[in-house]
Write an enzyme that holds these catalytic residues in place. Structure first.
Site, PDB file in Angstrom:
ATOM      1  N   CYS A   8      57.592  24.695 -13.222  1.00 30.62           N
ATOM      2  CA  CYS A   8      58.355  25.084 -14.418  1.00 30.62           C
ATOM      3  C   CYS A   8      59.774  25.545 -14.043  1.00 30.62           C
ATOM      4  O   CYS A   8      60.730  25.214 -14.731  1.00 30.62           O
ATOM      5  CB  CYS A   8      57.682  26.236 -15.163  1.00 30.62           C
ATOM      6  SG  CYS A   8      55.901  26.150 -15.251  1.00 30.62           S
ATOM      7  N   ASP A   9      59.890  26.342 -12.996  1.00 28.79           N
ATOM      8  CA  ASP A   9      61.152  27.059 -12.749  1.00 28.79           C
ATOM      9  C   ASP A   9      61.917  26.600 -11.505  1.00 28.79           C
ATOM     10  O   ASP A   9      63.048  27.034 -11.287  1.00 28.79           O
ATOM     11  CB  ASP A   9      60.864  28.567 -12.598  1.00 28.79           C
ATOM     12  CG  ASP A   9      60.223  29.139 -13.860  1.00 28.79           C
ATOM     13  OD1 ASP A   9      60.508  28.618 -14.945  1.00 28.79           O
ATOM     14  OD2 ASP A   9      59.443  30.097 -13.749  1.00 28.79           O
ATOM     15  N   CYS A  19      55.402  29.832 -11.347  1.00 24.27           N
ATOM     16  CA  CYS A  19      55.261  28.386 -11.589  1.00 24.27           C
ATOM     17  C   CYS A  19      56.457  27.632 -11.025  1.00 24.27           C
ATOM     18  O   CYS A  19      57.526  27.585 -11.644  1.00 24.27           O
ATOM     19  CB  CYS A  19      55.122  28.136 -13.095  1.00 24.27           C
ATOM     20  SG  CYS A  19      54.996  26.388 -13.487  1.00 24.27           S
TER      21      CYS A  19
END
Ligand code: NAP
Length: 307
Positions: A134-135, A131
């Site tokens: 997200c990261d 992701c």
């Protein structure tokens, strides 16, 4: 006892909730992770009619709010099994909770596919990610690689190229499956390098990722990257419900555009259904079709008999 229980709170499930509520049915939506499904992790959505450009998270929030405003009940629960007893479907959750409904819509979506490399699971969260939204921020000013040639990989590479020093896009062929517009945008980025006809064969580093080995025609190459973003498609999440369904070789529910399954009163919608085009628009379309089919089934059969 709910009229309709929907497993999965992504675009398909939330659309089904809106349609079933507007037909006067009581609705429970069960979501195991985060409402919005995969779209909640999309940095930008630019192909959903009515929105020239909107973040996936914003769109997911709006879909959830709309379903709740229509009166759908929602629970963060992981459905782990379904028992069918005549007209009653009992959804048993990992927490031990159980919910009863007359019709069931499986809109369980799909999870990221892994590359299948040695130490991939061990390094997930320590350099390997599925992701970018997200990261990605953890890799500001670092070098990263993205694997895949679909729209997700292209979008991830675009997003990462905004903050990362260098982005390698590793794809196993020399042409992309993803949208042309995304590929064109990437070609214009000076810090992006396409590594084509190439496969990641090894993850390097002890404890934390320090690089990847890539095999290309004519040899092997090491990319010194701290992050590897895997975007090689998804796998349906239907294993727990297999007894109710006819699954194809890929594990997708083999149901037609009518979203019907072999089990009376059970319908399937979204990315977990066998289909040629997996888009936000086709997921929401499935949600509407499945909900209206469930409503018709409830009204016709009283939920107690095979229609
Ligand atoms: P996808 O379209 O299925 O693409 C998966 C990519 O990963 C393909 O390029 C595939 O290569 C590659 N791949 C698969 N297994 C691999 C492996 N083991 N090793 C290396 N590469 C592998 O998946 P997606 O990009 O996640 O997209 C899913 C759906 O969502 C698609 O329908 C897509 O159009 C849609 N989507 C749309 C947007 C948008 O904004 N329009 C954004 C994201 C996703 P090959 O091409 O060689 O098969």
């Amino acid at each position: 006892m709910y009229d309709v229980i929907i497993i999965g709170g992504g675009p398909a499930g939330l659309t089904a909730a809106v349609y079933a509520r507007r037909a006067g049915k009581s609705v429970l939506v069960l979501e195991k992770d985060a409402f919005g499904g995969q779209i909640a992790q999309s940095p930008r959505v630019e192909n959903y009619p009515g929105f020239a450009s909107i973040s996936g998270a914003e769109l997911a929030d709006a879909m959830l709010a709309q379903a709740m405003e229509q009166g759908a009940e929602v629970e963060l629960e992981e459905a782990s099994a379904v028992r069918v007893d005549g007209g009653v479907k009992t959804v048993v959750c990992a927490s031990g909770a159980a919910f009863e409904g007359r019709a069931l819509i499986l809109a369980a979506g799909a999870k990221p596919r892994m590359l299948g490399l040695a130490r991939e699971a061990e390094l997930t969260g320590s350099g390997v990610s599925y992701c970018a939204v997200c990261d990605g921020a953890f890799y500001k000013d670092r070098a990263v690689a993205v694997v895949g040639g679909g729209s997700s990989a292209l979008q991830d590479a675009l997003l990462l190229s905004e903050t990362c020093a260098r982005v390698y896009l590793v794809h196993r062929r020399d042409s992309f499956r993803g949208e042309q517009a995304l590929a064109d945008a990437l070609r214009a980025r000076m810090n992006v390098e396409f590594v084509l006809n190439a496969r990641v064969t090894e993850l390097l580093g002890a404890g934390e990722l320090t690089g990847v080995t890539v095999e290309q025609e004519g040899g092997t190459r090491t990319l010194a990257v701290e992050g590897l973003f895997v975007a090689v498609g998804t796998e349906p999440e239907l294993a727990a419900f297999a007894p109710l369904l006819r699954l194809d070789a890929a594990g997708c529910a083999d149901a037609g555009e009518d979203c019907l399954t072999p089990t009376a009163g059970v319908f399937v919608a979204g990315d977990c259904r066998k289909k040629a085009v997996r888009q936000l628009t086709t997921a929401t379309a499935d949600g509407a079709v499945a909900a209206l089919a469930a409503v018709e089934w409830l009204d016709r059969a009283g939920g107690g008999a095979t229609p």
